[in-house]
Design a protein around this motif. Structure first.
Motif, mmCIF file in Angstrom:
data_model
loop_
_atom_site.group_PDB
_atom_site.id
_atom_site.type_symbol
_atom_site.label_atom_id
_atom_site.label_comp_id
_atom_site.label_asym_id
_atom_site.label_seq_id
_atom_site.Cartn_x
_atom_site.Cartn_y
_atom_site.Cartn_z
ATOM 1 N N ILE A 298 0.817 -1.220 0.000
ATOM 2 C CA ILE A 298 0.000 0.000 0.000
ATOM 3 C C ILE A 298 0.850 1.269 0.000
ATOM 4 C CG2 ILE A 298 -1.941 -1.115 1.189
ATOM 5 C CD1 ILE A 298 -0.969 0.304 3.787
ATOM 6 N N ALA A 299 2.168 1.147 -0.016
ATOM 7 C CA ALA A 299 3.049 2.318 0.083
ATOM 8 C C ALA A 299 2.649 3.385 -0.937
ATOM 9 C CB ALA A 299 4.499 1.902 -0.124
ATOM 10 N N GLN A 300 2.585 4.625 -0.473
ATOM 11 C CA GLN A 300 2.189 5.746 -1.324
ATOM 12 C C GLN A 300 2.715 7.029 -0.713
ATOM 13 O OE1 GLN A 300 -1.970 5.959 -2.513
ATOM 14 N NE2 GLN A 300 -1.968 8.188 -2.370
ATOM 15 N N CYS A 301 3.598 7.716 -1.436
ATOM 16 C CA CYS A 301 4.163 8.946 -0.877
ATOM 17 C C CYS A 301 3.629 10.197 -1.563
ATOM 18 C CB CYS A 301 5.689 8.914 -0.949
ATOM 19 S SG CYS A 301 6.368 8.825 -2.606
ATOM 20 N N PHE A 302 2.631 10.062 -2.427
ATOM 21 C CA PHE A 302 2.005 11.228 -3.044
ATOM 22 C C PHE A 302 0.634 11.448 -2.426
ATOM 23 C CE2 PHE A 302 1.355 7.465 -5.660
ATOM 24 C CZ PHE A 302 -0.026 7.408 -5.786
ATOM 25 N N ALA A 303 0.187 12.691 -2.428
ATOM 26 C CA ALA A 303 -1.079 13.037 -1.804
ATOM 27 C C ALA A 303 -2.254 12.528 -2.630
ATOM 28 C CB ALA A 303 -1.174 14.551 -1.644
ATOM 29 N N GLY A 304 -3.425 12.526 -2.001
ATOM 30 C CA GLY A 304 -4.630 12.148 -2.713
ATOM 31 C C GLY A 304 -5.148 10.785 -2.308
ATOM 32 N N ALA A 305 -6.144 10.338 -3.054
ATOM 33 C CA ALA A 305 -6.765 9.064 -2.783
ATOM 34 C C ALA A 305 -5.787 7.919 -3.052
ATOM 35 C CB ALA A 305 -8.010 8.899 -3.664
ATOM 36 N N PRO A 306 -6.093 6.723 -2.538
ATOM 37 C CA PRO A 306 -5.200 5.582 -2.781
ATOM 38 C C PRO A 306 -4.985 5.355 -4.274
ATOM 39 C CG PRO A 306 -6.855 5.004 -1.133
ATOM 40 C CD PRO A 306 -7.248 6.337 -1.688
#
Length: 258
Positions: A241-249
């Protein structure tokens, strides 16, 4: 006196590397791995966000007005800005102006000042790091469209830093509770140097390639196509699930390996 720090230098060198790849393409209508986005959309997104960041760095009241306008369409205003600017005949020159002006403004800003943003306020170096992460990630999409590699090794430690710091965000944006314990991340760059985060003795850890970790957190690669190794169930789940940008998944990328 303008601030001299590695993150500012990396932002400028990475932007130049991405621009060189885009300039070598005769046709900016080429599709990129981001569904519905051409090379022009990618460049337009970078230019638009650089322009908005410049307003945040130099005109707080003007940014407040932009923020109020954005709240009329909070889930679509970014894409709308990219789509509108992608058709701009002078897009290339506009991107040059915006990224150069932003780099100069962030260097000149008081290092301790808090710049407004759509999320929490950021210091100039943090904003430069955020712009570096996005420039590198969207640069990968442009490079993929061109069939070449993006050579920007100076960006990677800074992108990895954001990726590590946004661990809890990745959980919360997916409606999950972040683990209470810190993780360790031990990464190796192409030149053999190491980039490490965490206390150093955490039971939950991730090891592997620095570039793979950065690609994963910007959702430019599937974890199955990386050499990343997780120790512990929580660390293994984070990699999905790693995510370093803003916003929805984000939807991530499908695996290419068998």
């Amino acid at each position: 006196m303008p601030t001299s720090a590695p993150v500012f230098d990396a932002l400028e060198s990475t932007s130049a590397a991405v621009a060189a790849i885009a300039d070598a393409l005769p046709d900016w209508t080429l599709p990129t791995p981001a569904e519905g986005w051409t090379v022009a959309h990618q460049v337009a997104h970078l230019a638009w966000t650089d322009e908005v960041s410049l307003v945040a760095a130099t005109d707080p009241e003007g940014f407040t007005a932009l923020l109020q306008e954005a709240m009329k369409d909070p889930m679509g205003f970014v894409d709308a800005g990219a789509a509108e600017l992608a058709a701009e005949p002078e897009l290339r020159a506009r991107w040059d102006r915006s990224r150069a002006a932003l780099a100069a403004a962030l260097r000149a800003a008081d290092p301790g000042t808090q710049l407004p943003w759509f999320g929490p306020p950021m210091r100039p170096a943090t904003m430069a790091n955020a712009r570096l992460m996005e420039t590198w990630a969207h640069g990968l999409d442009i490079a993929d469209a061109a069939g070449v590699a993006l050579n920007a090794p100076d960006a990677l430690p800074h992108v990895a830093k954001i990726a590590y710091k946004t661990r809890d965000f990745a959980y919360t944006v997916n409606g999950e509770t972040p683990p209470a314990e810190p993780f360790d991340v031990f990464l190796v760059a192409a030149d053999g140097s190491e980039v490490c985060f965490g206390p150093g003795d955490a039971p939950q850890r991730v090891t592997g390639s620095l570039e793979d970790f950065c690609r994963l957190a910007t959702q430019r690669i599937n974890v199955a196509d990386t050499d990343l190794v997780a120790t512990g169930a929580d660390a293994a789940h984070w990699l999905t699930i790693a995510q370093c940008f803003a916003g929805a998944p984000g939807t991530g990328r499908a695996p290419t390996s068998n």
